[in-house]
Motif scaffolding. Structure first.
Motif, PDB file in Angstrom:
ATOM      1  N   GLY A 591       0.813  -1.218   0.000  1.00 32.31           N
ATOM      2  CA  GLY A 591       0.000   0.000   0.000  1.00 32.31           C
ATOM      3  C   GLY A 591       0.838   1.257   0.000  1.00 32.31           C
ATOM      4  N   HIS A 592       1.986   1.206   0.661  1.00 31.87           N
ATOM      5  CA  HIS A 592       2.865   2.373   0.665  1.00 31.87           C
ATOM      6  C   HIS A 592       3.474   2.565  -0.723  1.00 31.87           C
ATOM      7  CE1 HIS A 592       2.668   3.535   4.819  1.00 31.87           C
ATOM      8  NE2 HIS A 592       2.931   2.305   5.227  1.00 31.87           N
ATOM      9  N   THR A 593       3.741   3.803  -1.050  1.00 32.14           N
ATOM     10  CA  THR A 593       4.318   4.151  -2.358  1.00 32.14           C
ATOM     11  C   THR A 593       5.733   4.682  -2.228  1.00 32.14           C
ATOM     12  OG1 THR A 593       3.324   6.363  -2.236  1.00 32.14           O
ATOM     13  CG2 THR A 593       2.025   4.623  -3.306  1.00 32.14           C
ATOM     14  N   ASN A 594       6.314   4.534  -1.051  1.00 34.58           N
ATOM     15  CA  ASN A 594       7.698   4.949  -0.870  1.00 34.58           C
ATOM     16  C   ASN A 594       8.289   4.154   0.292  1.00 34.58           C
ATOM     17  OD1 ASN A 594      10.131   6.434  -1.122  1.00 34.58           O
ATOM     18  ND2 ASN A 594       8.982   8.289  -1.697  1.00 34.58           N
ATOM     19  N   SER A 610       5.819   6.014   6.427  1.00 33.10           N
ATOM     20  CA  SER A 610       6.565   5.970   5.170  1.00 33.10           C
ATOM     21  C   SER A 610       6.954   7.365   4.702  1.00 33.10           C
ATOM     22  CB  SER A 610       5.713   5.280   4.098  1.00 33.10           C
ATOM     23  OG  SER A 610       6.277   5.400   2.818  1.00 33.10           O
ATOM     24  N   LEU A 611       7.875   7.357   3.745  1.00 34.87           N
ATOM     25  CA  LEU A 611       8.276   8.603   3.096  1.00 34.87           C
ATOM     26  C   LEU A 611       7.171   9.153   2.204  1.00 34.87           C
ATOM     27  CD1 LEU A 611      10.659  10.578   2.715  1.00 34.87           C
ATOM     28  CD2 LEU A 611      11.461   9.131   0.841  1.00 34.87           C
ATOM     29  N   ASP A 612       6.126   8.347   1.945  1.00 33.25           N
ATOM     30  CA  ASP A 612       5.006   8.831   1.123  1.00 33.25           C
ATOM     31  C   ASP A 612       4.049   9.716   1.919  1.00 33.25           C
ATOM     32  OD1 ASP A 612       3.600   7.110   2.734  1.00 33.25           O
ATOM     33  OD2 ASP A 612       3.061   5.692   1.164  1.00 33.25           O
ATOM     34  N   THR A 613       4.419  10.107   3.144  1.00 30.86           N
ATOM     35  CA  THR A 613       3.699  11.006   4.068  1.00 30.86           C
ATOM     36  C   THR A 613       2.526  10.319   4.774  1.00 30.86           C
ATOM     37  OG1 THR A 613       2.031  11.960   2.574  1.00 30.86           O
ATOM     38  CG2 THR A 613       4.245  12.948   2.554  1.00 30.86           C
ATOM     39  N   SER A 614       2.190   9.089   4.433  1.00 30.11           N
ATOM     40  CA  SER A 614       1.036   8.431   5.050  1.00 30.11           C
ATOM     41  C   SER A 614       1.484   7.486   6.157  1.00 30.11           C
ATOM     42  CB  SER A 614       0.230   7.653   4.008  1.00 30.11           C
ATOM     43  OG  SER A 614       0.944   6.502   3.590  1.00 30.11           O
ATOM     44  N   ILE A 615       0.512   7.186   7.030  1.00 30.70           N
ATOM     45  CA  ILE A 615       0.681   6.172   8.073  1.00 30.70           C
ATOM     46  C   ILE A 615      -0.446   5.164   7.879  1.00 30.70           C
ATOM     47  CG2 ILE A 615       0.687   5.721  10.552  1.00 30.70           C
ATOM     48  CD1 ILE A 615       1.623   8.600  10.966  1.00 30.70           C
ATOM     49  N   ARG A 616      -0.096   3.890   7.860  1.00 26.72           N
ATOM     50  CA  ARG A 616      -1.109   2.863   7.636  1.00 26.72           C
ATOM     51  C   ARG A 616      -1.224   1.943   8.861  1.00 26.72           C
ATOM     52  NH1 ARG A 616      -3.017   2.001   2.341  1.00 26.72           N
ATOM     53  NH2 ARG A 616      -2.145   3.506   0.850  1.00 26.72           N
ATOM     54  N   VAL A 617      -2.473   1.583   9.163  1.00 22.34           N
ATOM     55  CA  VAL A 617      -2.780   0.670  10.269  1.00 22.34           C
ATOM     56  C   VAL A 617      -3.278  -0.632   9.667  1.00 22.34           C
ATOM     57  CG1 VAL A 617      -4.110   0.319  12.381  1.00 22.34           C
ATOM     58  CG2 VAL A 617      -3.395   2.636  11.730  1.00 22.34           C
ATOM     59  N   TRP A 618      -2.641  -1.749  10.036  1.00 19.86           N
ATOM     60  CA  TRP A 618      -2.937  -3.054   9.464  1.00 19.86           C
ATOM     61  C   TRP A 618      -3.382  -4.027  10.552  1.00 19.86           C
ATOM     62  CZ3 TRP A 618      -1.515  -2.892   4.152  1.00 19.86           C
ATOM     63  CH2 TRP A 618      -0.610  -1.888   3.790  1.00 19.86           C
ATOM     64  N   ASP A 619      -4.203  -5.014  10.125  1.00 18.98           N
ATOM     65  CA  ASP A 619      -4.558  -6.133  10.994  1.00 18.98           C
ATOM     66  C   ASP A 619      -3.519  -7.226  10.795  1.00 18.98           C
ATOM     67  OD1 ASP A 619      -5.717  -8.700  11.835  1.00 18.98           O
ATOM     68  OD2 ASP A 619      -7.514  -7.515  12.221  1.00 18.98           O
ATOM     69  N   HIS A 627      -6.835   1.378   8.424  1.00 16.88           N
ATOM     70  CA  HIS A 627      -6.927   2.832   8.265  1.00 16.88           C
ATOM     71  C   HIS A 627      -5.684   3.346   7.551  1.00 16.88           C
ATOM     72  CE1 HIS A 627     -10.346   2.977  10.976  1.00 16.88           C
ATOM     73  NE2 HIS A 627      -9.639   2.362  11.916  1.00 16.88           N
ATOM     74  N   THR A 628      -5.878   4.405   6.807  1.00 17.32           N
ATOM     75  CA  THR A 628      -4.764   5.173   6.257  1.00 17.32           C
ATOM     76  C   THR A 628      -4.823   6.564   6.882  1.00 17.32           C
ATOM     77  OG1 THR A 628      -4.819   3.969   4.165  1.00 17.32           O
ATOM     78  CG2 THR A 628      -3.681   6.086   4.178  1.00 17.32           C
ATOM     79  N   LEU A 629      -3.813   6.877   7.672  1.00 16.76           N
ATOM     80  CA  LEU A 629      -3.789   8.140   8.410  1.00 16.76           C
ATOM     81  C   LEU A 629      -3.030   9.169   7.583  1.00 16.76           C
ATOM     82  CD1 LEU A 629      -2.885   6.656  11.924  1.00 16.76           C
ATOM     83  CD2 LEU A 629      -5.123   6.812  10.814  1.00 16.76           C
ATOM     84  N   THR A 630      -3.746  10.193   7.180  1.00 17.72           N
ATOM     85  CA  THR A 630      -3.146  11.243   6.357  1.00 17.72           C
ATOM     86  C   THR A 630      -3.207  12.572   7.096  1.00 17.72           C
ATOM     87  OG1 THR A 630      -5.267  11.666   5.257  1.00 17.72           O
ATOM     88  CG2 THR A 630      -3.779  10.076   4.223  1.00 17.72           C
TER      89      THR A 630
END
Length: 759
Positions: A591-594, A610-619, A627-630
């Motif tokens: 899911g991350h792009t960087n 990630s360097l793609d500025t997002s934070i992802r929450v996984w099960d 969730h994708t935290l932006t």
């Protein structure tokens, strides 16, 4: 006929005169020739005898000494006039036929009525005793109101609290002795059955009605009121025979059931506490005004009171409050059983408990309960009690709670963090001008790793360098510590296991083919991630490589291990979940792009930055993205996760607080006091967030509100090259690794202490 018999003194005397007339005496002996008046008189006498028998049965055998005193009271409270002799069996047999059936039914009704009110009379007795206790307690307070008693302070309060029950019992005994002596004197002068006693009691009842504002406007009103009292109806209950009402200020007995506010205050023992207006004569027409008020109905009285309050000045309303409010003040905590009182207090916040402890000695004992404070400490994450050697002598029956001491200590520590004086920090120098790449802080031991190929062990108490760990041939870029064991990873492609006490290298772990960039220690195993795109699981006791995890296609930058699952993030934009025992990849989280730079794992959720500025929450079980935290604008360089609360630091100079269950951003730590450059490191607890930055500052924030509290560290070279690289904090200390890349700030460690002295 019954109205005449029930009308009181005048009606009774008239009936007696009628019976003494010559014509009435020769009415005949047969039942059919008997007039209605003698028949009613006969029934009355039968009922008199029945009531006397019932009263005799209620008496305790042990109360023989009080029987002489109770006899006049019984005469006062007889519901029918006692003008003749007791009815014998011969007279009883004269009532036959329908009259006998009616009499029997009437007698049974009276028996049921007496049984129904027996429990009410016992309850009234308890109320009277409570009233006397209140009067005795009030007198004791007035007697103790002396200047020398004020000097005793808290000691006097404690003694009064301990002796509360004893003073109440002794007061009741003294009152009963005085009343016995007074009654003995009266009986000696006039006898227990003297007519003058009956007359005086009748007068007292009339005066009582007048003093409570219930004046008779006509003879019929007087008869109805007397009938209600003698019938023992539900509205007004008589005093039990032989029992004394609470003494009133006027010397007259109060009504059995309080009907006015004055009666209530008298029963509760607060009759003397009312503020009186000195040197003021009652205004003309006051009694007439009161009589008019008493003649109104309930709703009319309420309406009149509303109008009266609206017409009063503030000082007059204040006077009413001072009279009324004490009636609604009850120390229910002291009246409850200890277990229930503690349960009630458990709902209070700790600061409210501390205030409640200042109320009285008994409240202080309750508020010092050790189990109560243990629960409060548990809620705040305090794990151990604090035992303090106190110089003051502890009073008998009172013990200080170690859990309360621990809570107070923690509260003072938190206050020091927020607004305590910032003392000059301890300065630990040792890595020259090199960069401090990793920092560990456990107990009173600090370990710093540097690109000068060494690690140093410091004392957090003295600030001295205890030993230098030498052995790596390249810069140290990762480390972990537990108890006396230190593990380090280097650009020399090895891991080393050290003894922190001796500085000895226990094991050197070979296997990686490039820089060991990250690691995570769990119990006896450590998982290392390398730029060779592999992860290795090691046994730190034996130094053996247990497992090799291969699957990434770029450098592994971050790793987490909980003893069951391994989670890794790499420069290939991927996050992988591993089963280390089978060396299989369970999930590849795409899911991350960087590049992935940071990870957090709590056993259920995986959080990746990630360097793609997002934070992802996984099960972690399904591998699904929850969730994708932006909101951040750049690289998320550091994160920390506790109890579903995530704090993330970003190169955009902001810090955000998230709820990973909902994906909501709770707070953004910014504003006029925000960092002016990239956030390099962060740490948080239940109250605070501590952040460091390339701008040379360390800031303290409130976790719940997101408000800036203050700067803990401000480098003079901040903004011109001074940097805070790493921070580590314990409950009482903060360790900062500072330096610069251009030589403007010397490389060093700063140790700030926020501890308190509880001696």
């Amino acid at each position: 006929m019954n109205q005449d018999l029930l009308s009181g003194g005048s009606g009774s005397r008239a009936a007696q005169e009628q019976r003494q007339r010559p014509g009435a005496a020769g009415a005949g002996n047969s039942t059919s020739g008997r007039t209605p008046q003698p028949q009613a008189e006969h029934m009355n006498r039968v009922l008199e005898e029945q009531e006397q028998v019932a009263q005799q049965q209620r008496r305790e055998p042990v109360e023989e000494e009080e029987a002489g005193r109770e006899q006049p009271r019984e005469a006062e409270e007889e519901p029918w006039p006692s003008g003749g002799e007791p009815v014998d069996e011969g007279r009883r047999s004269e009532v036959n036929g329908a009259e006998k059936g009616a009499q029997w039914m009437w007698e049974q009704e009276q028996h049921r009525r007496h049984r129904r009110h027996r429990e009410e009379e016992e309850e009234e007795e308890d109320n009277n005793n409570a009233g006397r206790e209140g009067q005795v307690g009030l007198r004791s307070e007035e007697d103790n109101d002396r200047p020398e008693d004020e000097e005793d302070g808290e000691e006097e309060m404690d003694q009064d609290s301990d002796e509360f029950e004893h003073s109440g019992e002794s007061g009741r005994e003294e009152e009963e002795e005085e009343e016995e002596e007074a009654e003995d004197e009266e009986e000696g002068e006039e006898g227990p059955h003297s007519p003058s006693i009956r007359i005086s009691v009748s007068d007292l009842n009339d005066n009582t009605d007048q003093s409570s504002g219930q004046h008779q406007s006509s003879p019929s009103v007087c008869k109805n009121k007397m009938k209600r009292k003698l019938d023992h109806g539900p509205e007004v209950r008589p005093f039990p025979s032989g029992k004394k009402p609470c003494p009133s200020p006027t010397g007259l007995p109060y009504p059995a059931t309080p009907t006015t506010f004055r009666d209530i205050r008298a029963v509760t023992g607060q009759g003397q506490q009312r503020r009186r207006i000195p040197s003021i004569q009652p205004p003309t027409g006051l009694q007439e005004w009161l009589r008019t008020f008493q003649s109104w109905s309930g709703p009319e009285k309420l309406l009149a009171l509303d109008e009266l309050i609206d017409s009063c000045e503030p000082t007059q309303v204040k006077h009413m409050m001072q009279v009324i409010e004490p009636q609604f003040q009850r120390d229910f905590i002291s009246l409850l059983p200890r277990e229930l009182a503690l349960h009630v207090l458990s709902f209070l916040e700790p600061k409210d408990l501390l205030q409640a402890a200042q109320t009285c000695r008994y409240w202080r004992i309750l508020a010092e309960d050790n189990l109560l404070w243990r629960e409060k400490c548990k809620e705040d994450g305090i794990d151990e009690p604090l035992h303090i050697k106190r110089r003051k002598v502890i009073k008998p029956g009172f013990t200080h709670s170690p859990w309360k001491s621990a809570y107070i200590r923690q509260h003072r520590i938190d206050t020091n963090w927020r607004r305590g004086d910032l003392k000059s920090p301890k300065v630990l120098k040792g890595h020259d001008d090199h960069v401090i790449t990793c920092l560990q802080f456990c107990g009173n031991r600090i370990v710093s790793g540097s690109d000068d190929n060494t690690l140093k062990v410091w004392s957090a108490v003295t600030g001295k360098c205890l030993r230098t760990l030498v052995g790596h041939t390249g810069g140290v870029w990762s480390s972990q510590m537990r108890d006396n064991i230190i593990i380090s990873g280097s650009t020399d492609r090895t891991l080393k296991v050290w003894n922190a006490e001796t500085g000895e290298c226990i094991h050197t772990l070979y296997g990686h083919t490039s820089t060991v960039r990250c690691m995570h220690l769990h119990e006896k195993r450590v998982v290392s991630g390398s730029r060779d795109a592999t992860l290795r699981v090691w046994d730190i006791e034996t130094g053996q490589c247990l497992h090799v995890l291969m699957g990434h296609v770029a450098a592994v930058r971050c790793v987490q291990y909980d003893g069951r699952r391994v989670v890794s993030g790499a420069y290939d934009f991927m996050v992988k979940v591993w089963d280390p025992e089978t060396e299989t990849c369970l999930h590849t989280l795409q899911g991350h792009t960087n590049r992935v730079y940071s990870l957090q794992f709590d056993g259920i959720h995986v959080v990746s930055g990630s360097l793609d500025t997002s934070i992802r929450v996984w099960d972690v079980e399904t591998g699904n993205c929850i969730h994708t935290l932006t909101g951040h604008q750049s690289l998320t360089s550091g994160m920390e996760l506790k109890d579903n609360i995530l704090v993330s630091g970003n190169a955009d100079s902001t810090v955000k607080i998230w709820d990973i269950k909902t994906g909501q951003c709770l707070q953004t730590l910014q504003g006029p006091h925000k960092h002016q450059s990239a956030v390099t490191c962060l740490q948080f607890n239940k109250n605070f967030v501590i952040t460091s930055s390339d701008d040379g500052t360390v800031k303290l924030w409130d976790l719940r509100t997101g408000e800036f509290i203050r700067n803990l560290v401000t480098l003079e070279s901040g903004g011109s090259g001074g940097v805070v690289w790493r921070i580590r904090a314990s409950n009482t200390k903060l360790v900062c690794a500072v330096g610069s890349r251009n030589g403007t700030e010397e490389t060093k460690l700063l140790v700030l202490d926020f501890d308190v002295d509880m001696k």
